[in-house]
Write a protein that holds these residues in place. Structure first.
Motif, PDB file in Angstrom:
ATOM      1  N   LYS A   1      -4.037  -5.966  -3.094  1.00 13.51           N
ATOM      2  CA  LYS A   1      -3.732  -4.769  -2.318  1.00 13.51           C
ATOM      3  C   LYS A   1      -2.276  -4.858  -1.887  1.00 13.51           C
ATOM      4  O   LYS A   1      -1.813  -5.916  -1.466  1.00 13.51           O
ATOM      5  N   VAL A   2      -1.555  -3.739  -2.027  1.00 10.30           N
ATOM      6  CA  VAL A   2      -0.132  -3.701  -1.697  1.00 10.30           C
ATOM      7  C   VAL A   2       0.107  -2.600  -0.677  1.00 10.30           C
ATOM      8  O   VAL A   2      -0.458  -1.510  -0.779  1.00 10.30           O
ATOM      9  N   ASN A   3       0.968  -2.875   0.290  1.00 12.09           N
ATOM     10  CA  ASN A   3       1.305  -1.930   1.347  1.00 12.09           C
ATOM     11  C   ASN A   3       2.693  -1.337   1.075  1.00 12.09           C
ATOM     12  O   ASN A   3       3.615  -2.060   0.720  1.00 12.09           O
ATOM     13  N   ILE A   4       2.843  -0.032   1.257  1.00  9.22           N
ATOM     14  CA  ILE A   4       4.133   0.643   1.127  1.00  9.22           C
ATOM     15  C   ILE A   4       4.656   0.917   2.537  1.00  9.22           C
ATOM     16  O   ILE A   4       3.982   1.564   3.326  1.00  9.22           O
TER      17      ILE A   4
ATOM     18  N   LYS B   1      -1.345   2.401   1.030  1.00  7.36           N
ATOM     19  CA  LYS B   1      -1.800   1.184   0.357  1.00  7.36           C
ATOM     20  C   LYS B   1      -2.408   1.539  -1.002  1.00  7.36           C
ATOM     21  O   LYS B   1      -2.943   2.626  -1.178  1.00  7.36           O
ATOM     22  N   PHE B   2      -2.298   0.588  -1.939  1.00  4.85           N
ATOM     23  CA  PHE B   2      -2.984   0.772  -3.215  1.00  4.85           C
ATOM     24  C   PHE B   2      -3.534  -0.565  -3.694  1.00  4.85           C
ATOM     25  O   PHE B   2      -3.102  -1.625  -3.254  1.00  4.85           O
ATOM     26  N   VAL B   3      -4.517  -0.478  -4.592  1.00  4.17           N
ATOM     27  CA  VAL B   3      -5.222  -1.657  -5.085  1.00  4.17           C
ATOM     28  C   VAL B   3      -5.132  -1.680  -6.605  1.00  4.17           C
ATOM     29  O   VAL B   3      -5.333  -0.654  -7.259  1.00  4.17           O
ATOM     30  N   LEU B   4      -4.834  -2.881  -7.145  1.00 11.09           N
ATOM     31  CA  LEU B   4      -4.758  -3.079  -8.589  1.00 11.09           C
ATOM     32  C   LEU B   4      -5.678  -4.214  -9.006  1.00 11.09           C
ATOM     33  O   LEU B   4      -5.927  -5.141  -8.232  1.00 11.09           O
ATOM     34  N   TYR B   5      -6.146  -4.154 -10.264  1.00 10.20           N
ATOM     35  CA  TYR B   5      -7.015  -5.195 -10.811  1.00 10.20           C
ATOM     36  C   TYR B   5      -6.537  -5.564 -12.207  1.00 10.20           C
ATOM     37  O   TYR B   5      -6.124  -4.702 -12.984  1.00 10.20           O
TER      38      TYR B   5
END
Length: 98
Positions: free
Chosen positions: A47-50, A80-84
């Motif tokens: 998870k990444v925060n902008i 926020k966004f989530v990557l896999y």
């Protein structure tokens, strides 16, 4: 490509995950991509925060990083966004079938 069921499963896991890094006014840099690449290999789900000072939106940053790192977009909520991305050496997350 993730199915709806797999995406929902990953969203459930990501719900309790804290952001591992932030994107600020410098935007998406080469060192950030390297850091996220290593994190995806180690954790598979990140998870990444902008930050508010950033010139990119969560959606646009996620799209750019997804393409650069060959990852799967899971979700973007607010800043926020989530990557896999499945780990090559040590897979930990078992995705549900279809």
């Amino acid at each position: 490509m993730l199915t709806g069921k797999q995406r929902s499963y990953l969203k459930g896991i990501a719900n309790t995950t804290k952001p591992i890094t932030q994107i600020g006014k410098n935007g998406i840099t080469e060192s950030l991509l390297e850091q996220l690449d290593e994190a995806l290999e180690a954790r598979e789900l990140i998870k990444v925060n902008i930050l508010e000072t950033s010139l990119v939106t969560a959606q646009s940053a996620a799209e750019e990083i997804t393409k650069a790192l060959d990852a799967e977009f899971v979700q973007a909520i607010g800043n926020k966004f989530v990557l896999y991305r499945k780990s090559q050496n040590n897979p930990k997350i078992e995705l549900p079938k279809s």
